[in-house]
Design a protein around this motif. Structure first.
Motif, PDB file in Angstrom:
ATOM      1  N   SER A  92     -18.965  39.569 -41.290  1.00  0.00           N
ATOM      2  CA  SER A  92     -17.693  38.886 -41.446  1.00  0.00           C
ATOM      3  C   SER A  92     -16.675  39.828 -42.050  1.00  0.00           C
ATOM      4  CB  SER A  92     -17.858  37.658 -42.347  1.00  0.00           C
ATOM      5  OG  SER A  92     -18.305  38.033 -43.617  1.00  0.00           O
ATOM      6  N   PRO A  93     -15.434  39.717 -41.659  1.00  0.00           N
ATOM      7  CA  PRO A  93     -14.412  40.631 -42.195  1.00  0.00           C
ATOM      8  C   PRO A  93     -14.149  40.364 -43.662  1.00  0.00           C
ATOM      9  CG  PRO A  93     -13.401  38.895 -40.868  1.00  0.00           C
ATOM     10  CD  PRO A  93     -14.877  38.756 -40.697  1.00  0.00           C
ATOM     11  N   ALA A  94     -13.647  41.412 -44.398  1.00  0.00           N
ATOM     12  CA  ALA A  94     -13.341  41.263 -45.818  1.00  0.00           C
ATOM     13  C   ALA A  94     -12.156  40.320 -45.998  1.00  0.00           C
ATOM     14  CB  ALA A  94     -12.993  42.633 -46.425  1.00  0.00           C
ATOM     15  N   VAL A  95     -12.168  39.591 -47.108  1.00  0.00           N
ATOM     16  CA  VAL A  95     -11.074  38.684 -47.407  1.00  0.00           C
ATOM     17  C   VAL A  95      -9.850  39.520 -47.774  1.00  0.00           C
ATOM     18  CG1 VAL A  95     -10.275  36.829 -48.901  1.00  0.00           C
ATOM     19  CG2 VAL A  95     -12.678  36.922 -48.194  1.00  0.00           C
ATOM     20  N   PRO A  96      -8.726  39.363 -47.111  1.00  0.00           N
ATOM     21  CA  PRO A  96      -7.554  40.186 -47.416  1.00  0.00           C
ATOM     22  C   PRO A  96      -7.002  39.899 -48.800  1.00  0.00           C
ATOM     23  CG  PRO A  96      -6.988  38.407 -45.898  1.00  0.00           C
ATOM     24  CD  PRO A  96      -8.479  38.398 -46.034  1.00  0.00           C
ATOM     25  N   VAL A  97      -6.458  40.932 -49.416  1.00  0.00           N
ATOM     26  CA  VAL A  97      -5.836  40.813 -50.735  1.00  0.00           C
ATOM     27  C   VAL A  97      -4.334  40.802 -50.541  1.00  0.00           C
ATOM     28  CG1 VAL A  97      -5.528  41.900 -52.987  1.00  0.00           C
ATOM     29  CG2 VAL A  97      -7.748  41.987 -51.856  1.00  0.00           C
ATOM     30  N   THR A  98      -3.662  39.833 -51.137  1.00  0.00           N
ATOM     31  CA  THR A  98      -2.215  39.758 -51.024  1.00  0.00           C
ATOM     32  C   THR A  98      -1.570  40.757 -51.967  1.00  0.00           C
ATOM     33  OG1 THR A  98      -1.972  38.081 -52.748  1.00  0.00           O
ATOM     34  CG2 THR A  98      -2.419  37.311 -50.504  1.00  0.00           C
ATOM     35  N   VAL A  99      -0.280  41.042 -51.733  1.00  0.00           N
ATOM     36  CA  VAL A  99       0.451  41.950 -52.604  1.00  0.00           C
ATOM     37  C   VAL A  99       0.495  41.387 -54.022  1.00  0.00           C
ATOM     38  CG1 VAL A  99       2.701  42.993 -53.053  1.00  0.00           C
ATOM     39  CG2 VAL A  99       1.848  42.866 -50.718  1.00  0.00           C
ATOM     40  N   GLU A 100       0.697  40.075 -54.143  1.00  0.00           N
ATOM     41  CA  GLU A 100       0.746  39.451 -55.461  1.00  0.00           C
ATOM     42  C   GLU A 100      -0.565  39.633 -56.212  1.00  0.00           C
ATOM     43  OE1 GLU A 100       1.676  38.068 -52.669  1.00  0.00           O
ATOM     44  OE2 GLU A 100       3.855  37.941 -52.937  1.00  0.00           O
ATOM     45  N   GLN A 101      -1.685  39.453 -55.517  1.00  0.00           N
ATOM     46  CA  GLN A 101      -2.990  39.639 -56.161  1.00  0.00           C
ATOM     47  C   GLN A 101      -3.201  41.096 -56.576  1.00  0.00           C
ATOM     48  OE1 GLN A 101      -5.350  38.078 -52.931  1.00  0.00           O
ATOM     49  NE2 GLN A 101      -5.684  36.116 -53.980  1.00  0.00           N
ATOM     50  N   ALA A 102      -2.784  42.015 -55.717  1.00  0.00           N
ATOM     51  CA  ALA A 102      -2.945  43.437 -56.047  1.00  0.00           C
ATOM     52  C   ALA A 102      -2.086  43.815 -57.248  1.00  0.00           C
ATOM     53  CB  ALA A 102      -2.572  44.287 -54.837  1.00  0.00           C
ATOM     54  N   VAL A 103      -0.868  43.275 -57.300  1.00  0.00           N
ATOM     55  CA  VAL A 103       0.005  43.545 -58.441  1.00  0.00           C
ATOM     56  C   VAL A 103      -0.593  42.968 -59.718  1.00  0.00           C
ATOM     57  CG1 VAL A 103       2.269  43.017 -59.451  1.00  0.00           C
ATOM     58  CG2 VAL A 103       2.104  43.749 -57.067  1.00  0.00           C
ATOM     59  N   ASP A 104      -1.144  41.754 -59.624  1.00  0.00           N
ATOM     60  CA  ASP A 104      -1.800  41.155 -60.791  1.00  0.00           C
ATOM     61  C   ASP A 104      -2.951  42.030 -61.283  1.00  0.00           C
ATOM     62  OD1 ASP A 104      -0.072  39.036 -60.765  1.00  0.00           O
ATOM     63  OD2 ASP A 104      -1.436  37.682 -59.703  1.00  0.00           O
ATOM     64  N   GLY A 105      -3.670  42.649 -60.365  1.00  0.00           N
ATOM     65  CA  GLY A 105      -4.758  43.542 -60.760  1.00  0.00           C
ATOM     66  C   GLY A 105      -4.259  44.750 -61.520  1.00  0.00           C
ATOM     67  N   PHE A 106      -3.118  45.305 -61.091  1.00  0.00           N
ATOM     68  CA  PHE A 106      -2.511  46.430 -61.800  1.00  0.00           C
ATOM     69  C   PHE A 106      -2.092  46.004 -63.210  1.00  0.00           C
ATOM     70  CE2 PHE A 106       0.982  49.220 -63.002  1.00  0.00           C
ATOM     71  CZ  PHE A 106       0.528  50.479 -62.608  1.00  0.00           C
ATOM     72  N   HIS A 107      -1.457  44.824 -63.322  1.00  0.00           N
ATOM     73  CA  HIS A 107      -1.047  44.317 -64.634  1.00  0.00           C
ATOM     74  C   HIS A 107      -2.256  44.098 -65.538  1.00  0.00           C
ATOM     75  CE1 HIS A 107       3.116  42.618 -63.249  1.00  0.00           C
ATOM     76  NE2 HIS A 107       3.022  43.934 -63.160  1.00  0.00           N
ATOM     77  N   ASP A 108      -3.349  43.558 -64.975  1.00  0.00           N
ATOM     78  CA  ASP A 108      -4.550  43.313 -65.778  1.00  0.00           C
ATOM     79  C   ASP A 108      -5.115  44.614 -66.343  1.00  0.00           C
ATOM     80  OD1 ASP A 108      -4.381  40.613 -65.346  1.00  0.00           O
ATOM     81  OD2 ASP A 108      -5.843  40.583 -63.711  1.00  0.00           O
ATOM     82  N   SER A 109      -5.079  45.676 -65.545  1.00  0.00           N
ATOM     83  CA  SER A 109      -5.583  46.969 -66.024  1.00  0.00           C
ATOM     84  C   SER A 109      -4.747  47.484 -67.182  1.00  0.00           C
ATOM     85  CB  SER A 109      -5.592  47.993 -64.885  1.00  0.00           C
ATOM     86  OG  SER A 109      -6.517  47.630 -63.884  1.00  0.00           O
ATOM     87  N   LEU A 110      -3.426  47.296 -67.104  1.00  0.00           N
ATOM     88  CA  LEU A 110      -2.533  47.752 -68.167  1.00  0.00           C
ATOM     89  C   LEU A 110      -2.665  46.923 -69.431  1.00  0.00           C
ATOM     90  CD1 LEU A 110       0.860  48.634 -66.438  1.00  0.00           C
ATOM     91  CD2 LEU A 110      -0.601  50.167 -67.753  1.00  0.00           C
ATOM     92  N   GLU A 111      -2.806  45.610 -69.266  1.00  0.00           N
ATOM     93  CA  GLU A 111      -2.719  44.721 -70.417  1.00  0.00           C
ATOM     94  C   GLU A 111      -4.079  44.326 -70.981  1.00  0.00           C
ATOM     95  OE1 GLU A 111      -0.592  41.510 -68.721  1.00  0.00           O
ATOM     96  OE2 GLU A 111       1.349  42.526 -68.724  1.00  0.00           O
ATOM     97  N   ALA A 112      -5.088  44.228 -70.149  1.00  0.00           N
ATOM     98  CA  ALA A 112      -6.372  43.717 -70.632  1.00  0.00           C
ATOM     99  C   ALA A 112      -7.540  44.646 -70.362  1.00  0.00           C
ATOM    100  CB  ALA A 112      -6.663  42.346 -69.992  1.00  0.00           C
ATOM    101  N   GLY A 113      -7.285  45.734 -69.654  1.00  0.00           N
ATOM    102  CA  GLY A 113      -8.379  46.645 -69.347  1.00  0.00           C
ATOM    103  C   GLY A 113      -8.766  47.508 -70.525  1.00  0.00           C
ATOM    104  N   ARG A 114     -10.036  47.812 -70.645  1.00  0.00           N
ATOM    105  CA  ARG A 114     -10.518  48.628 -71.765  1.00  0.00           C
ATOM    106  C   ARG A 114     -10.023  50.062 -71.684  1.00  0.00           C
ATOM    107  NH1 ARG A 114     -16.927  46.982 -72.543  1.00  0.00           N
ATOM    108  NH2 ARG A 114     -16.587  44.796 -73.128  1.00  0.00           N
ATOM    109  N   THR A 115      -9.913  50.591 -70.467  1.00  0.00           N
ATOM    110  CA  THR A 115      -9.538  52.002 -70.342  1.00  0.00           C
ATOM    111  C   THR A 115      -8.087  52.260 -70.711  1.00  0.00           C
ATOM    112  OG1 THR A 115      -9.039  51.634 -68.004  1.00  0.00           O
ATOM    113  CG2 THR A 115     -11.249  52.428 -68.550  1.00  0.00           C
TER     114      THR A 115
END
Length: 414
Positions: free
Chosen positions: A325-348
């Motif tokens: 089955s094909p991968a579930v597509p990621v929306t731009v909004e979801q990808a942006v939220d992932g970037f924000h999560d790395s900046l604000e809540a990510g350990r690194t």
């Protein structure tokens, strides 16, 4: 300036309760703000301003400049003032938040710190100095007494009595953190802060300052011609950095920005080494357990498959699902939220400056809102610039670039 005592009131507002710390340039008091009904810290300068109007003007100018300097690891300035004390002296004072923490001097008195802890503290302080130096401010009194270890990390005190780079030097400072050129009357320069940070890093690693002199007279009498002492038991890069900070000539010392880059690299390498050692330990344990399991497990005959039977796939179930089955597509909004999560809540990225976080988020917001923009090239350059400045750890930079790749894919769906 006449000696202040508990119970004295400065400017009819700040009731002095008890002294918290004594430095070469000031005394910090726990005090009660009778106007706003809150506890504060009041730093009273020990130098007399009673007869020197020029000194009063300069101190006031420096305090105003420092009050405009805001950094997460520097103590905010609430107020500055001058007042006549009960004994007739003129007191200049700086009012700051009263934080719960331990002076770094007390921690060093207990013994040397692990080099990684010492380097992490020095890195946070170097970032404060880098930001101050960029605004033309020189701290001049970076000492273990002026660093407070709080639950939120180390905080640098005393930017309320900083000087402008290029100002004439004065007798403010705490031996043995005073740079050699200050004895010659050289103008104020960011290199004096670098020297003091080198002394502090040396003291954190070894439990003692690099030189035995503890008074202005002893420092003036010292004739240092040998290379600065070198710490041992630490990575080569950290030892070399500390020694170069202690260079006799200011031009031979690194800048605060270069210190940030060096310590970020050293701590990043140490983190990778710890992960490798941890990975080897886990892998070794897993291999041992597998060996024991195979040793005690009786082998079973392999099944004979007929030509019509297709062997089951050896791939994991999740992989087989991905194949079918094909991968579930990621929306731009979801990808942006992932970037924000790395900046604000990510350990690194948890040690990233708040202004860097805000800057990157604003650039990203501008990109995704721009109809003509189809990739994150501009933000990638921004991330690279911040990493080059030492304001993004290598691991944080790598994670953010990975998140930007996800955003690029979302912006250009197949």
């Amino acid at each position: 300036m006449s000696q202040l005592e508990p119970g004295d009131v400065l400017a009819r507002r700040y009731l002095l309760l008890d002294p918290l710390a004594h430095g070469g340039m000031s005394v910090i008091w726990r005090a009660f703000d009778q106007s706003l009904h809150r506890l504060v810290a009041v730093k009273v300068l020990t130098a007399s301003l009673h007869t020197d109007h020029g000194e009063r003007v300069r101190v006031r100018s420096e305090a105003r400049a420092a009050a405009r300097f805001i950094h997460r690891d520097s103590i905010e300035i609430y107020d500055y003032g001058e007042t006549v004390t009960a004994k007739g002296g003129v007191a200049a004072y700086v009012v700051m938040p009263l934080l719960d923490g331990t002076p770094l001097a007390e921690r060093i008195a207990e013994g040397p710190l692990p080099w990684t802890e010492a380097a992490a503290i020095a890195l946070r302080l170097a970032r404060v100095l880098m930001a101050g130096h960029a605004r033309g401010l020189v701290h001049r009194d970076v000492t273990a007494e002026n660093v407070l270890l709080t639950a939120d990390g180390p905080k640098l005190l005393d930017f309320g009595i900083a000087a402008w780079a290029g100002d004439p030097d004065d007798d403010r400072g705490t031996p043995p953190y005073v740079a050699p050129e200050r004895l010659l009357g050289a103008p104020t320069h960011p290199a004096v802060d670098v020297y003091a940070l080198g002394v502090l890093l040396f003291a954190m690693i070894t439990g003692r300052t690099p030189y035995p002199e503890t008074t202005w007279e002893e420092i003036e009498a010292a004739r240092r011609t040998d290379p600065p002492p070198r710490v041992t038991g630490v990575p080569h890069g950290v030892a070399s950095l500390c020694q170069s900070c202690l260079a006799h000539l200011p031009d031979e010392r690194p800048t605060a920005e270069e210190i940030v880059v060096s310590l970020t690299s050293a701590l990043g390498t140490a983190g990778i080494a710890r992960q490798v050692r941890r990975g080897l330990t886990v892998a070794g344990s897993a291999m041992l357990a597998l060996s024991v399991l195979l040793w005690f497990q009786r082998p079973e005959p392999e099944p004979v498959l007929s030509p019509q039977v297709t062997p089951p796939s050896s791939a994991p179930a999740s992989a087989r699902v991905m194949e079918s089955s094909p991968a579930v597509p990621v929306t731009v909004e979801q990808a942006v939220d992932g970037f924000h999560d790395s900046l604000e809540a990510g350990r690194t990225c948890d040690a990233t400056d708040a202004d860097v976080v805000l800057d990157l988020k604003q650039v990203l917001d501008h990109l995704v809102r721009g109809s003509a923009v189809t990739d994150t090239a501009e933000l990638r350059r921004k991330v690279a610039d911040r990493a080059r400045e030492g304001r993004l750890a290598p691991a944080c930079r790598a994670e953010l670039l990975a998140k930007l790749t996800v955003i690029d894919r979302a912006m250009k769906p197949d």
